[in-house]
Scaffold this active site. Structure first.
Site, PDB file in Angstrom:
ATOM      1  N   ASN A  95       0.810  -1.180   0.140  1.00  0.00           N
ATOM      2  CA  ASN A  95       0.000  -0.551  -0.098  1.00  0.00           C
ATOM      3  C   ASN A  95       0.928   1.461  -0.197  1.00  0.00           C
ATOM      4  OD1 ASN A  95      -2.346   1.857   0.600  1.00  0.00           O
ATOM      5  ND2 ASN A  95      -1.522   1.860   2.541  1.00  0.00           N
ATOM      6  N   ASP A  96       2.371   0.985   0.792  1.00  0.00           N
ATOM      7  CA  ASP A  96       2.343   2.558   0.529  1.00  0.00           C
ATOM      8  C   ASP A  96       4.247   2.184  -0.351  1.00  0.00           C
ATOM      9  OD1 ASP A  96       3.557   5.238   1.631  1.00  0.00           O
ATOM     10  OD2 ASP A  96       3.263   4.367   3.617  1.00  0.00           O
ATOM     11  N   ASP A  97       5.438   3.107   0.430  1.00  0.00           N
ATOM     12  CA  ASP A  97       6.423   3.039  -0.635  1.00  0.00           C
ATOM     13  C   ASP A  97       7.359   1.574  -0.069  1.00  0.00           C
ATOM     14  OD1 ASP A  97       6.069   5.961  -0.482  1.00  0.00           O
ATOM     15  OD2 ASP A  97       6.958   5.574   1.175  1.00  0.00           O
ATOM     16  N   THR A 125       2.786  -0.628  -5.772  1.00  0.00           N
ATOM     17  CA  THR A 125       1.903  -0.472  -4.775  1.00  0.00           C
ATOM     18  C   THR A 125       0.993   0.795  -5.674  1.00  0.00           C
ATOM     19  OG1 THR A 125       2.881   1.455  -2.770  1.00  0.00           O
ATOM     20  CG2 THR A 125       3.858   1.435  -5.107  1.00  0.00           C
TER      21      THR A 125
END
Length: 166
Positions: A95-97, A125
């Site tokens: 979901n994030d970096d 992502t």
């Protein structure tokens, strides 16, 4: 080169999931040298999945990271004030970096993030695939990002449905 693993990572090809009741890093190495992480799957992290802090001589190869597309701060790999790091042949879905280089720990002020190579990875992502700098306190030097594929994650993807169950 010595092999340093978290307490559970003694076999290749094994899957590990985050089961803590509160958010925290799934795996963290601090001030370690000669770390090798290879051919494991890390999934369902509630925060940073694989975090290296002030480490030297790190090799990460052939790993898979599978995090759901919901929830904050589910970074794939965080390299924080480390040197001589090679990440290759990894498949990260989060979901994030996906991979982020940081320099944000006061206890290691002055240690720089340097000699980092990331190659032959697939980064999927809904946020940043490769990012340099978050709350930066010191320098970044000799960074190579090459021959990798960046994909936008879509909540309708089959993998998104599978990771939602973690």
């Amino acid at each position: 080169m010595a092999r340093v693993f978290a307490f559970w990572a003694y076999r290749k090809g094994t899957t590990y999931s985050h089961k803590q009741s509160s958010a925290g890093n799934l795996v963290q190495f601090e001030a370690c040298k000669n770390v090798i992480i290879e051919n494991v799957t890390l999934r369902g992290s509630e925060s940073w999945t694989l975090h290296f802090l002030a480490c030297d001589e790190v090799l990460v190869t052939g790993i898979k990271i599978r995090n759901p597309l919901h929830g904050p701060n589910t970074d794939g790999i965080d390299i924080n004030m480390c040197s001589n790091v090679r990440i290759s042949n990894c498949d990260i879905y989060t979901n994030d970096d996906a991979i982020v280089l940081k320099s944000r720990e006061p206890d290691y002020y002055g240690k720089i993030c340097e000699n980092i190579t990331i190659t032959n990875c697939v980064l999927t992502t809904i946020c940043n695939a490769f990012k340099i700098g978050t709350e930066t306190m010191s320098d970044f030097r000799n960074i190579v990002f090459s021959n990798s594929t960046i994909k936008a994650a879509n909540p309708g993807d089959e993998l998104a449905k599978v990771t939602a169950a973690y």
